[in-house]
Design an enzyme around this catalytic site. Structure first.
Site, short mmCIF file in Angstrom:
data_model
loop_
_atom_site.label_atom_id
_atom_site.label_comp_id
_atom_site.label_asym_id
_atom_site.label_seq_id
_atom_site.Cartn_x
_atom_site.Cartn_y
_atom_site.Cartn_z
N HIS A 198 0.82 -1.21 0.00
CA HIS A 198 0.00 0.00 0.00
C HIS A 198 0.86 1.27 0.00
O HIS A 198 2.01 1.27 0.44
CB HIS A 198 -0.92 0.01 1.22
N GLU A 216 -1.72 -6.87 7.38
CA GLU A 216 -0.39 -6.66 7.93
C GLU A 216 -0.17 -7.59 9.12
O GLU A 216 -1.13 -8.06 9.75
CB GLU A 216 -0.24 -5.19 8.34
#
EC number: 5.4.2.11
Length: 248
Positions: A9, A87
């Site tokens: 990202h 994550e």
């Protein structure tokens, strides 16, 4: 030969503030949005297109994918959202400034927490408001599978079922696959694909918002991989990621 494209990202608000983020659902900064747009432009200019995309259930990865799709005129693309691409969970470190944490505990300890393969940070208490148990996006995930902290080894174990059961079959079927995820979920996948040792994985740093292309053979073993874009700028971005957990 198959191709697989990975992208971390774009810069998030907590990347900018140098804070441990993990499963906390922060958004992109303006720079992060621009990085995602630029990634889409690079992929479009290089002639890439996609049949399916995979991302996490965290908005910084989802929004990065949106911007890439928008720039490539692929808003119709089927997208699989999976918590398995989240994550790594940073446990009790979630929300703490990395440099301040290093000043308190030492650079070496924070490097171990950030980058070692099998040492997790201190865990959240189950009653902590940051724990994932009451978050509706995980309502269908068995409670025992939801982490209160993770090391990279745990993240590998979380990511690989999605790779084996969905992503790898899609690649083998000839689909052009894009994965928009996070630094450590991508490190977990790369460790598996490249066969990186537990010790060497410490040195792998993935920059925000830069497409990483993997060329794979018929057994999905890497032939080569490379980033798209300005290689000097990419090297500087990788070095900046490496420095995030240092006190000075």
């Amino acid at each position: 030969m198959y191709k697989l494209v990975l992208i971390r990202h774009g810069e998030s608000t907590w990347n900018k503030e140098n804070r441990f983020t993990g499963w906390v659902d922060v958004d992109l900064t303006e720079q992060g949005r621009n990085e995602a747009y630029q990634a889409g432009e690079l992929l479009k200019e290089a002639g890439y297109t996609f049949d399916i995309a995979y991302t996490s259930v965290l908005k910084r990865a989802i929004r990065t994918l949106w911007h890439v799709q928008d720039r490539m005129d692929l808003m119709y693309l089927p997208v699989v959202h999976s918590w398995r691409l989240n994550e790594r969970h940073y446990g009790a470190l979630s929300g703490l400034n990395k440099a301040e944490t290093a000043a308190k505990f030492g650079d070496d300890q924070v490097l171990v927490w950030r980058r070692s393969y099998d040492t997790p940070p201190p865990a959240l208490e189950p009653t902590d408001e940051r724990a994932p148990f009451n978050d509706p996006r995980y309502a269908k995930v068995p409670r025992e599978q939801l982490p209160l902290t993770e090391c990279l080894k745990d993240t590998v174990a979380r990511v690989l079922p999605l790779w084996n059961e969905s992503i790898a079959p899609a690649v083998r079927s000839g689909k052009q696959v894009l994965i928009a995820a996070h630094g450590n979920s991508l490190r977990a996948l790369i460790k598996y694909l490249d066969g990186i040792s537990d010790s060497d994985i410490v040195g792998l740093n993935i920059p925000n918002g830069v497409p990483l292309v993997y060329e794979l053979d018929e057994d999905l073993k890497p032939i080569q991989h490379y980033y798209l874009g300005d290689q000097d700028a990419i090297a500087k971005a990788q070095a900046a990621v490496a420095k995030q957990g240092k006190a000075g």
